[in-house]
Design an enzyme around this catalytic site. Sequence first.
Site, PDB file in Angstrom:
ATOM      1  N   GLU A   1      63.555-104.952 -43.380  1.00 21.62           N
ATOM      2  CA  GLU A   1      62.364-106.015 -43.383  1.00 21.62           C
ATOM      3  C   GLU A   1      63.246-107.172 -43.594  1.00 21.62           C
ATOM      4  O   GLU A   1      62.547-107.825 -42.690  1.00 21.62           O
ATOM      5  CB  GLU A   1      61.184-105.482 -44.680  1.00 21.62           C
ATOM      6  CG  GLU A   1      60.535-104.502 -44.488  1.00 21.62           C
ATOM      7  CD  GLU A   1      59.540-103.334 -45.028  1.00 21.62           C
ATOM      8  OE1 GLU A   1      59.969-102.687 -45.261  1.00 21.62           O
ATOM      9  OE2 GLU A   1      59.373-104.582 -46.599  1.00 21.62           O
TER      10      GLU A   1
ATOM     11  N   ASP B   1      55.711-100.045 -52.786  1.00 21.16           N
ATOM     12  CA  ASP B   1      54.343-101.033 -53.842  1.00 21.16           C
ATOM     13  C   ASP B   1      54.405 -99.965 -55.110  1.00 21.16           C
ATOM     14  O   ASP B   1      53.809-101.444 -55.593  1.00 21.16           O
ATOM     15  CB  ASP B   1      53.547 -99.394 -52.991  1.00 21.16           C
ATOM     16  CG  ASP B   1      53.179 -99.427 -51.760  1.00 21.16           C
ATOM     17  OD1 ASP B   1      53.620-100.628 -50.857  1.00 21.16           O
ATOM     18  OD2 ASP B   1      53.731 -98.316 -50.886  1.00 21.16           O
TER      19      ASP B   1
ATOM     20  N   GLU C   1      52.466-108.196 -48.769  1.00 22.20           N
ATOM     21  CA  GLU C   1      53.056-106.926 -49.218  1.00 22.20           C
ATOM     22  C   GLU C   1      53.668-106.800 -47.564  1.00 22.20           C
ATOM     23  O   GLU C   1      52.405-106.332 -47.009  1.00 22.20           O
ATOM     24  CB  GLU C   1      53.027-106.023 -49.455  1.00 22.20           C
ATOM     25  CG  GLU C   1      53.577-104.208 -49.988  1.00 22.20           C
ATOM     26  CD  GLU C   1      54.445-104.960 -50.435  1.00 22.20           C
ATOM     27  OE1 GLU C   1      56.071-104.666 -51.251  1.00 22.20           O
ATOM     28  OE2 GLU C   1      54.835-105.723 -52.086  1.00 22.20           O
TER      29      GLU C   1
END
Length: 496
Positions: free
Chosen positions: A324, A478, A294
């Site tokens: 990201e 998450d 992750e």
Amino acid sequence: MWRKALVAALLALAVGYFYGSPELPEQILQYVSLPNFQTSSQNLNSQNSLERVISSAWEALITLPTRQWSRVAVGVNACVDVVVSGVSLLQALAVDPGIGQDHEVLHSKEDLKEAFIHYMGRGAAAERFFSDREAFQRIARAAAEYPNAKFYVGGNAALIAQKLATYPDLMVLLCGPVGPKLHEMLDEQVIVPPDSLQETDEFHLILEYKAGEKWGSTQAPQANRFIFSHDMSNGKMSSLETFVASLEEFQPELVVLSGLHMMDGQGRELWEERLKEAVSAISDIRKDIPIHLELASMTDKDYMNSIMQEVMPIVSSIGLNEQELLFLSQAGEGPHSEMEAWKGIPDVGRVSDILLWILEQHGRSEPSSEADLTRIHFHTLAYHILVTVDGYWGNQVAAVMAGARVACNQACGLQSVDVSKVELRAPLEFYSSHMEPREQLSLNPAEPVTVWRRGNVTFYFTPVLVCKRPLRTVGLGDAISAEGLLYSELLPQQPF
């Protein structure tokens, strides 16, 4: 069976009515007899939204895989999140609004203010390291004492472990710096090895802002958060070796790894040596156990490039968001790396190009490749894309929808979708690539996963029903990755 039949009937009603056939419900009701089913105009109107069609499709189509995980090990970043209103805290610290400016590392309240304004104006999430320990502790005390401050389980690994622990048949191991406050908040089903327990907690400060919120001349286009900390335990990934050593006894079927981003901003000397040790530790994990990595917000292109070159080829799956993804492409001079930032909803074609490039450069897109990476779970506010190399992962249609559903429910603080509180923002038509040759694609709300292939790589696109007034944005990524993994199945014929 009868429940699926009922949902199918509802879908038929909703789709038929929405697409311009108001007579269709009556036609269908001549053949379908359902209890308490009314055809009043009020009831028909409640059926005609795209959001309702998609929500009904989720309930009908999201199914668990044939082979489910029974033991998952998660590590290695864990902390206590202190969540406050960003604008209110900065005002309490006697900081005036001004012009935003990004900082790779925060050294003062002024740096914090400028970085917060920079990202608030973009409605973007970010995470930064605060170098001054004493200044951070003063700000942390002010945040903890703030009247509306809330304390939550924090750190990607701990949040993923918490989400996985909501499934009662799943055993979850968590390794990370777990202090007394965090240990008290963790689900009883989460197993923490004794070597992971420490006397004090690591605190991360999360400054949230709402869609439309103003501070000075800055207005947030959407709700999000800015995270910062002075966290040396997570910053050095001090629990990594303990984590890997614990796997032999725990015998997991899946390993989830996070926390590499915590070394960002701490200088090349620290991360270069520690990354070599991390790669060595990860390489010690049995080859038949898939590893999901992750990712999180980073600013050091050299560090991100090192992660791409050294870590990505030895993991099986990664999870990341739009910032990201673009930063990863910029660090590796990949597709569309000339872009400074996404404008509005990220273009599906550009996202698709970068995802394919990652698998081609650092994954096993070709059978001759020695890399292990075969799966990427991408998420942005309006939509998600799961991309896999053919032959390695199963149940990905359900997995990508499950991730979208949990994003909707968790943001709204609900157990199930309330269509009055969400809205569809994803494009209904888009291209498979930003470059030629490319395929024009569209979304069918009744089967809300659009699938296309590029070579031997398959893309699964699904919309998100975006919460109009999100209660909490922290930990959504998450939860999305955890849920996507729970609904994923590793196909047994392929060794890692």
